[in-house]
Motif scaffolding. Sequence first.
Motif, PDB file in Angstrom:
ATOM      1  N   SER A 149       0.821  -1.198   0.000  1.00  3.71           N
ATOM      2  CA  SER A 149       0.000   0.000   0.000  1.00  3.71           C
ATOM      3  C   SER A 149       0.862   1.258   0.000  1.00  3.71           C
ATOM      4  N   TYR A 150       0.235   2.371  -0.349  1.00  2.00           N
ATOM      5  CA  TYR A 150       0.902   3.664  -0.266  1.00  2.00           C
ATOM      6  C   TYR A 150      -0.120   4.711   0.123  1.00  2.00           C
ATOM      7  N   ARG A 151       0.383   5.832   0.618  1.00  2.00           N
ATOM      8  CA  ARG A 151      -0.496   6.900   1.096  1.00  2.00           C
ATOM      9  C   ARG A 151      -0.178   8.198   0.368  1.00  2.00           C
ATOM     10  N   LEU A 152      -1.174   9.052   0.287  1.00  2.00           N
ATOM     11  CA  LEU A 152      -1.016  10.357  -0.345  1.00  2.00           C
ATOM     12  C   LEU A 152      -0.171  11.274   0.534  1.00  2.00           C
TER      13      LEU A 152
ATOM     14  N   VAL B  55       1.370  12.875  -5.404  1.00  2.00           N
ATOM     15  CA  VAL B  55       2.594  12.294  -4.852  1.00  2.00           C
ATOM     16  C   VAL B  55       2.233  11.443  -3.649  1.00  2.00           C
ATOM     17  N   GLY B  56       2.936  10.324  -3.498  1.00  2.00           N
ATOM     18  CA  GLY B  56       2.681   9.452  -2.355  1.00  2.00           C
ATOM     19  C   GLY B  56       3.946   8.761  -1.900  1.00  2.00           C
ATOM     20  N   GLU B  57       3.798   7.983  -0.833  1.00  2.00           N
ATOM     21  CA  GLU B  57       4.912   7.212  -0.285  1.00  2.00           C
ATOM     22  C   GLU B  57       4.389   5.863   0.156  1.00  2.00           C
ATOM     23  N   SER B  58       5.115   4.806  -0.172  1.00  2.00           N
ATOM     24  CA  SER B  58       4.685   3.459   0.164  1.00  2.00           C
ATOM     25  C   SER B  58       5.019   3.117   1.608  1.00  2.00           C
ATOM     26  N   ASP B  59       4.503   1.999   2.064  1.00  2.00           N
ATOM     27  CA  ASP B  59       4.764   1.552   3.436  1.00  2.00           C
ATOM     28  C   ASP B  59       6.255   1.386   3.704  1.00  2.00           C
ATOM     29  N   SER B  60       7.014   1.002   2.669  1.00  2.00           N
ATOM     30  CA  SER B  60       8.456   0.797   2.857  1.00  2.00           C
ATOM     31  C   SER B  60       9.280   2.021   2.488  1.00  2.00           C
ATOM     32  N   GLY B  61       8.607   3.131   2.124  1.00  2.00           N
ATOM     33  CA  GLY B  61       9.328   4.369   1.878  1.00  2.00           C
ATOM     34  C   GLY B  61       9.648   4.673   0.428  1.00  2.00           C
ATOM     35  N   VAL B  62       9.028   3.972  -0.523  1.00  2.00           N
ATOM     36  CA  VAL B  62       9.241   4.269  -1.937  1.00  2.00           C
ATOM     37  C   VAL B  62       8.384   5.472  -2.330  1.00  2.00           C
ATOM     38  N   THR B  63       8.977   6.446  -2.998  1.00  2.00           N
ATOM     39  CA  THR B  63       8.253   7.615  -3.489  1.00  2.00           C
ATOM     40  C   THR B  63       7.521   7.264  -4.786  1.00  2.00           C
ATOM     41  N   VAL B  64       6.273   7.727  -4.911  1.00  2.00           N
ATOM     42  CA  VAL B  64       5.501   7.484  -6.129  1.00  2.00           C
ATOM     43  C   VAL B  64       4.884   8.795  -6.597  1.00  2.00           C
TER      44      VAL B  64
END
Length: 350
Positions: A219-222, A233-242
């Motif tokens: 999952s990722y969050r806004l 822009v968001g960031e995943s649970d493990s810290g990946v930028t999207v």
Amino acid sequence: MSKLRIGFVGVGGMGQMAHLSNYAVLKDQCEVVALAEPRPQMAQLIAQRYGVPEVYENHLQLIEKAKVDAIVAPQPYRHHPVLISDILRAGIPVLTEKPLCLTVEAGEELVRIGEEKGVLHMIGYHKRSDPAMEYAKKRVDEWKASGACGKMRYIRVTMPPGDWVGGADMPLGTSEPYPAITLEGGPADYTDEQTRMLDSFVNYYIHQVNAIRFFLGESYRLTFGDRAGVLLVGESDSGVTVTLEMAPYSTSAEWHEQVLVAFEQGYVKVELPPPLARQRAGEVTVLMDNGKDEAQHIRPVMPNVSAMRNQAVNFLAAVRGERPAPCAAKEALEDLKLAKDYIDFMIRNR
């Protein structure tokens, strides 16, 4: 392998071009035995064109009278809560178009019904079934497991408005009026304008919201959205930028959808064809550069199979229990949650 008996609920433009035309040619795997369509002339026209023996006025008649192993229901997504719930309660595996529905609350109810009945509800995120996306996903997962190119750092999806039809033939049609349907309302705390904002976002960009999760595997969050509505822009649970670039520009003659999955020492890039392009897969470019060995670009040749055709194959395989569906309802619910968070953010920061 025994043929699956497939029923169709809705045979309008998308029903024909994206779905029925693909199932009709998979003759060694399935047989389209019934369709439900409230427009009588349209129903007979399509039944004759595709050799469908049973025709019903609505989905309830089809559920009651037709013997089917699964149903393909290419309905407007705001019709899903009313119609798809009946199919799920009947215990029949079903494929619907994206997204799951409009609101998180209605999506939760559809997921609950499906789980209660133990029945498959596959969501038509056809891009996951593009051969290029399948290849890219396999390569990304291999890198994540092996660490061959370091850690995953970034995912960028770009989808400017463009020619999404890609030269596809027009569907069959009649002069009959489009049937009245009950559309799902927006969130209880939204104004009509805010509901239109949510509706527009999920209609145009929910595929891309889903594709990011496809490659992340989590999952990722806004974290940010610009006021112009160009960038999410968001960031995943493990810290990946999207990032999702929604409309940095537009083009009238081409389709420029692209996915970039970047690691510390390489990337996997997919360029996707127009959604309705006939039997055309995406293109993949892989870069590997560890700074020691010679850098490599790999451009594998994809088969002449469209995402829509391969999605049909994947749905049939999931119905037979051969492999999981590319995206089932429970995961698709996460897309609605992200979409709601994004629109809430935009409302607060206007």
